[in-house]
Design an enzyme around this catalytic site. Structure first.
Site, PDB file in Angstrom:
ATOM      1  N   LYS A  22       0.827  -1.216   0.000  1.00  0.00           N
ATOM      2  CA  LYS A  22       0.000   0.000   0.000  1.00  0.00           C
ATOM      3  C   LYS A  22       0.859   1.262   0.000  1.00  0.00           C
ATOM      4  CE  LYS A  22      -1.376   1.512   4.157  1.00  0.00           C
ATOM      5  NZ  LYS A  22      -1.118   2.879   4.629  1.00  0.00           N
ATOM      6  N   ASN A  23       1.873   1.298   0.875  1.00  0.00           N
ATOM      7  CA  ASN A  23       2.636   2.548   1.015  1.00  0.00           C
ATOM      8  C   ASN A  23       3.590   2.812  -0.153  1.00  0.00           C
ATOM      9  OD1 ASN A  23       1.269   3.136   3.297  1.00  0.00           O
ATOM     10  ND2 ASN A  23       2.937   2.668   4.723  1.00  0.00           N
ATOM     11  N   ARG A  89      -4.269  10.613   5.044  1.00  0.00           N
ATOM     12  CA  ARG A  89      -3.201  11.613   5.088  1.00  0.00           C
ATOM     13  C   ARG A  89      -2.254  11.526   3.890  1.00  0.00           C
ATOM     14  NH1 ARG A  89      -1.702  14.032   9.574  1.00  0.00           N
ATOM     15  NH2 ARG A  89       0.269  14.205   8.511  1.00  0.00           N
ATOM     16  N   CYS A 113      -3.506  12.936  13.675  1.00  0.00           N
ATOM     17  CA  CYS A 113      -4.297  11.703  13.565  1.00  0.00           C
ATOM     18  C   CYS A 113      -4.046  10.867  14.812  1.00  0.00           C
ATOM     19  CB  CYS A 113      -3.985  10.952  12.283  1.00  0.00           C
ATOM     20  SG  CYS A 113      -2.517   9.965  12.347  1.00  0.00           S
ATOM     21  N   ARG A 118       1.860  14.769  13.373  1.00  0.00           N
ATOM     22  CA  ARG A 118       2.196  14.566  11.958  1.00  0.00           C
ATOM     23  C   ARG A 118       2.166  15.845  11.118  1.00  0.00           C
ATOM     24  NH1 ARG A 118      -0.334   8.932  10.017  1.00  0.00           N
ATOM     25  NH2 ARG A 118       1.424   9.052   8.606  1.00  0.00           N
ATOM     26  N   PRO A 119       3.005  16.823  11.449  1.00  0.00           N
ATOM     27  CA  PRO A 119       3.061  18.034  10.629  1.00  0.00           C
ATOM     28  C   PRO A 119       3.674  17.746   9.258  1.00  0.00           C
ATOM     29  CG  PRO A 119       4.840  18.045  12.230  1.00  0.00           C
ATOM     30  CD  PRO A 119       4.015  16.813  12.509  1.00  0.00           C
ATOM     31  N   ASP A 121       5.688  20.254   7.832  1.00  0.00           N
ATOM     32  CA  ASP A 121       6.570  21.418   7.700  1.00  0.00           C
ATOM     33  C   ASP A 121       7.804  21.127   6.832  1.00  0.00           C
ATOM     34  OD1 ASP A 121       7.104  19.705   9.943  1.00  0.00           O
ATOM     35  OD2 ASP A 121       8.691  21.078  10.549  1.00  0.00           O
ATOM     36  N   ASP A 302       5.727   0.797  11.902  1.00  0.00           N
ATOM     37  CA  ASP A 302       4.509   0.119  11.437  1.00  0.00           C
ATOM     38  C   ASP A 302       4.427  -1.340  11.896  1.00  0.00           C
ATOM     39  OD1 ASP A 302       3.686   2.412  10.209  1.00  0.00           O
ATOM     40  OD2 ASP A 302       4.266   1.807   8.192  1.00  0.00           O
ATOM     41  N   ARG A 397      -8.294  -0.454   5.503  1.00  0.00           N
ATOM     42  CA  ARG A 397      -7.517   0.566   4.788  1.00  0.00           C
ATOM     43  C   ARG A 397      -6.201  -0.007   4.267  1.00  0.00           C
ATOM     44  NH1 ARG A 397      -6.651   5.939   7.907  1.00  0.00           N
ATOM     45  NH2 ARG A 397      -5.528   6.186   5.958  1.00  0.00           N
TER      46      ARG A 397
HETATM   47  N1  EPU Z   1       7.463  14.756  10.534  1.00  0.00           N
HETATM   48  C1  EPU Z   1       7.637  16.102  10.813  1.00  0.00           C
HETATM   49  N2  EPU Z   1       7.519  17.010   9.805  1.00  0.00           N
HETATM   50  C2  EPU Z   1       7.255  16.644   8.530  1.00  0.00           C
HETATM   51  C3  EPU Z   1       7.086  15.270   8.233  1.00  0.00           C
HETATM   52  C4  EPU Z   1       7.204  14.342   9.263  1.00  0.00           C
HETATM   53  O1  EPU Z   1       7.860  16.464  11.973  1.00  0.00           O
HETATM   54  O2  EPU Z   1       7.171  17.517   7.652  1.00  0.00           O
HETATM   55  C5  EPU Z   1       7.569  13.751  11.604  1.00  0.00           C
HETATM   56  C6  EPU Z   1       6.233  13.032  11.870  1.00  0.00           C
HETATM   57  O3  EPU Z   1       5.385  13.784  12.702  1.00  0.00           O
HETATM   58  C7  EPU Z   1       6.692  11.738  12.500  1.00  0.00           C
HETATM   59  C8  EPU Z   1       8.008  11.476  11.776  1.00  0.00           C
HETATM   60  O4  EPU Z   1       8.417  12.720  11.200  1.00  0.00           O
HETATM   61  O5  EPU Z   1       6.908  11.909  13.857  1.00  0.00           O
HETATM   62  C9  EPU Z   1       7.953  10.423  10.675  1.00  0.00           C
HETATM   63  O6  EPU Z   1       6.912  10.675   9.791  1.00  0.00           O
HETATM   64  P1  EPU Z   1       6.961  10.390   8.236  1.00  0.00           P
HETATM   65  O7  EPU Z   1       6.733  11.686   7.547  1.00  0.00           O
HETATM   66  O8  EPU Z   1       8.149   9.590   7.866  1.00  0.00           O
HETATM   67  O9  EPU Z   1       5.657   9.513   8.058  1.00  0.00           O
HETATM   68  P2  EPU Z   1       4.671   9.589   6.841  1.00  0.00           P
HETATM   69  O10 EPU Z   1       5.441   9.813   5.607  1.00  0.00           O
HETATM   70  O11 EPU Z   1       3.537  10.502   7.152  1.00  0.00           O
HETATM   71  C10 EPU Z   1       4.782   7.051   6.222  1.00  0.00           C
HETATM   72  C11 EPU Z   1       3.829   5.907   6.154  1.00  0.00           C
HETATM   73  C12 EPU Z   1       3.375   5.539   7.546  1.00  0.00           C
HETATM   74  C13 EPU Z   1       4.612   5.159   8.357  1.00  0.00           C
HETATM   75  C14 EPU Z   1       5.624   6.310   8.354  1.00  0.00           C
HETATM   76  C15 EPU Z   1       6.929   5.977   9.053  1.00  0.00           C
HETATM   77  C16 EPU Z   1       2.775   6.210   4.009  1.00  0.00           C
HETATM   78  C17 EPU Z   1       1.568   6.543   3.236  1.00  0.00           C
HETATM   79  N3  EPU Z   1       2.683   6.286   5.337  1.00  0.00           N
HETATM   80  O12 EPU Z   1       4.074   8.124   6.837  1.00  0.00           O
HETATM   81  O13 EPU Z   1       2.531   4.401   7.415  1.00  0.00           O
HETATM   82  O14 EPU Z   1       4.244   4.868   9.685  1.00  0.00           O
HETATM   83  O15 EPU Z   1       5.919   6.678   7.006  1.00  0.00           O
HETATM   84  O16 EPU Z   1       7.526   4.883   8.469  1.00  0.00           O
HETATM   85  O17 EPU Z   1       3.785   5.845   3.438  1.00  0.00           O
HETATM   86  C18 EPU Z   1       0.812   2.907   8.038  1.00  0.00           C
HETATM   87  O18 EPU Z   1       0.942   2.354   6.933  1.00  0.00           O
HETATM   88  O19 EPU Z   1       0.137   2.403   8.979  1.00  0.00           O
HETATM   89  C19 EPU Z   1       1.469   4.191   8.273  1.00  0.00           C
HETATM   90  C20 EPU Z   1       1.085   5.026   9.242  1.00  0.00           C
END
Ligand code: EPU
Length: 418
Positions: A22-23, A89, A113, A118-119, A121, A302, A397
């Site tokens: 999925k991801n 998201r 969420c 999960r910002p 920025d 995950d 999902r």
């Molecule tokens: N973060 C920031 N600022 C940003 C982006 C991220 O502070 O601009 C922080 C987040 O708040 C978090 C950390 O960085 O604390 C890691 O977040 P990341 O951005 O890597 O997560 P994501 O890209 O939103 C993807 C997966 C998630 C998985 C995470 C970590 C997808 C669609 N989602 O999320 O998958 O947990 O990477 O590996 O690829 C799931 O499948 O259940 C799931 C939540």
């Protein structure tokens, strides 16, 4: 609304076919925004998030040209509305491709969420470094680059997965060369880069800490086979571990779950890897272990919840398990539900201390997010009596045919109206 019923006890044995990831599929689908040619997948994951992403893309001008093929001759809207982003998201990954091709994007801010704030920025700072003007108005990120994006150097504060993908997909059509440092190295990020290269992008260094992108004028179509879902795969191996069983999964890509293999082995399980499959044979009694989650190649957040479920059952005489969640600030929502099933877990400072109990007992439990739901199902497989997992839409999902696959291994599991 449906729920799942599980009657715990059976030892799970057999082979699971692992669906596409999925991801990986979510951002790969968005690559259709970057070209007017067709993108064809050999198959797509049959999960709710993929349907949501398809619907979002249809609103932006993407057409479905076959069972798993897509084409975007013209971007007809640059707006990802709140109704879609609120549901999922990952919708935010349309931002990079829209800016790259249409030089404009309007994407609802996702908000927090169940698992954390999960910002986004870092996504936005990186896009600004590429020359985008960014405003936040009425809950939307409004990004514009009227003269296109320009190559730059940008160091990510944290190796965010979707952030890295957004930035690379923005830079592929930019003028000149871009270098991103401290990027995510997850297999899904590497796969998106490989797919972009197949479309004609010039990308170097993916899989390492630094990705360089040399912008090109135009990208073309491609055919692609999505890698197996490593988190679903881990969940089925964990189902083998928690029921003292023997579970084999295929297809499998070597090198994508090494940190997890190591922890299964520390728990006393035997792992056999082949070219395209992996098999777990469980110990009669699991051993307590310690680990913390981290970006790839560390232990994936995950898979944390599924491991916590397994460890509720570890041999108490050998000590306690200590699990530290270092990626998300609020990813222990499964713990209170596991406690209702008799687990002995304490959470303090993002750390769970788990003392093994001989068995859990079935209860009605509430799923709060995708992976927490998977943990509750695993706990139900081991528990004495019946477990009812409510709010199963979280599972739908990201897990494809979970109950059929577990039933195929010998589990007593069925879906019923809630
Ligand atoms: N973060 C920031 N600022 C940003 C982006 C991220 O502070 O601009 C922080 C987040 O708040 C978090 C950390 O960085 O604390 C890691 O977040 P990341 O951005 O890597 O997560 P994501 O890209 O939103 C993807 C997966 C998630 C998985 C995470 C970590 C997808 C669609 N989602 O999320 O998958 O947990 O990477 O590996 O690829 C799931 O499948 O259940 C799931 C939540």
């Amino acid at each position: 609304m449906d729920c799942l019923w599980i009657e715990g006890g059976p030892t799970l044995k057999g082979l699971v076919e692992v669906p596409p990831a999925k991801n990986a599929a979510l951002p790969l689908l968005c690559l259709s925004l970057l070209t007017d040619e067709e993108i064809v997948f050999s198959s797509l994951p049959q999960v709710a998030d993929i349907k949501s992403m398809e619907n979002l893309l249809f609103g932006l001008g993407v057409e479905k040209t076959g069972l798993a093929s897509f084409r975007c001759q013209k971007i007809t809207s640059v707006k990802a509305p709140y109704e879609w982003v609120r549901k999922m998201r990952a919708s935010v990954v349309v931002l990079g491709p829209l800016l790259a091709r249409a030089h404009e994007a309007e994407v609802s801010l996702p908000g927090g969420c169940a698992i954390g704030e999960r910002p986004i920025d870092i996504h936005l700072k990186g896009l600004q470094a590429l020359g985008a003007e960014i405003k936040i108005e009425e809950g939307y990120v409004k990004a514009r680059a009227p003269r296109g994006l320009t190559g730059t150097r940008f160091v990510l504060d944290f190796p965010t997965v979707t952030g890295t993908i957004n930035l690379v997909t923005a830079a592929v059509l930019a003028k000149g060369e871009t270098s991103f440092e401290n990027v995510a190295k997850e297999p899904e990020v590497v796969e998106v880069c490989e797919a972009l290269i197949k479309m004609g992008a010039k990308i170097y260094g993916h899989g390492g800490d630094r990705i360089s992108v040399v912008g090109v004028e135009k990208l073309h179509g491609m055919r692609w086979t999505i890698q197996p879902d490593r988190i679903q795969l881990i969940t089925y191996l964990a189902a083998g571990a928690i029921t003292c069983g023997e579970v084999e999964c295929k297809p499998y890509r070597k090198g994508t779950i090494n940190a997890v293999i190591q922890k299964f082995e520390e728990m006393g399980c035997k792992i056999q890897e082949a070219e395209n499959s992996i098999k777990l044979s469980a110990a009669q009694k699991l051993k307590p272990i310690e680990f913390e989650t981290a970006p790839f190649p560390g232990f994936p957040t995950d898979a944390q919840a599924q491991f916590v479920a397994c460890l509720t059952n570890a041999d108490r005489a050998l000590g306690v398990s200590v699990v530290k969640e270092k990626v998300f600030e609020n990813r222990f929502q499964h713990v209170s539900e596991l406690r209702r099933m008799g687990a002995d877990i304490e959470v303090k400072d993002h750390t769970a201390i788990i003392k093994g109990v001989p068995y859990l007992s079935g209860a009605s439990v509430m799923a709060s997010d995708l992976r927490a739901s998977a943990a509750l199902v695993l706990a139900g497989l081991q528990a004495r009596g019946k477990t009812q997992v409510l709010r199963v839409y979280h599972l739908d999902r990201g897990y494809e045919g979970l109950e059929e696959k577990l039933a195929g291994l010998g589990a007593k599991i069925w879906r019923a109206p809630q």
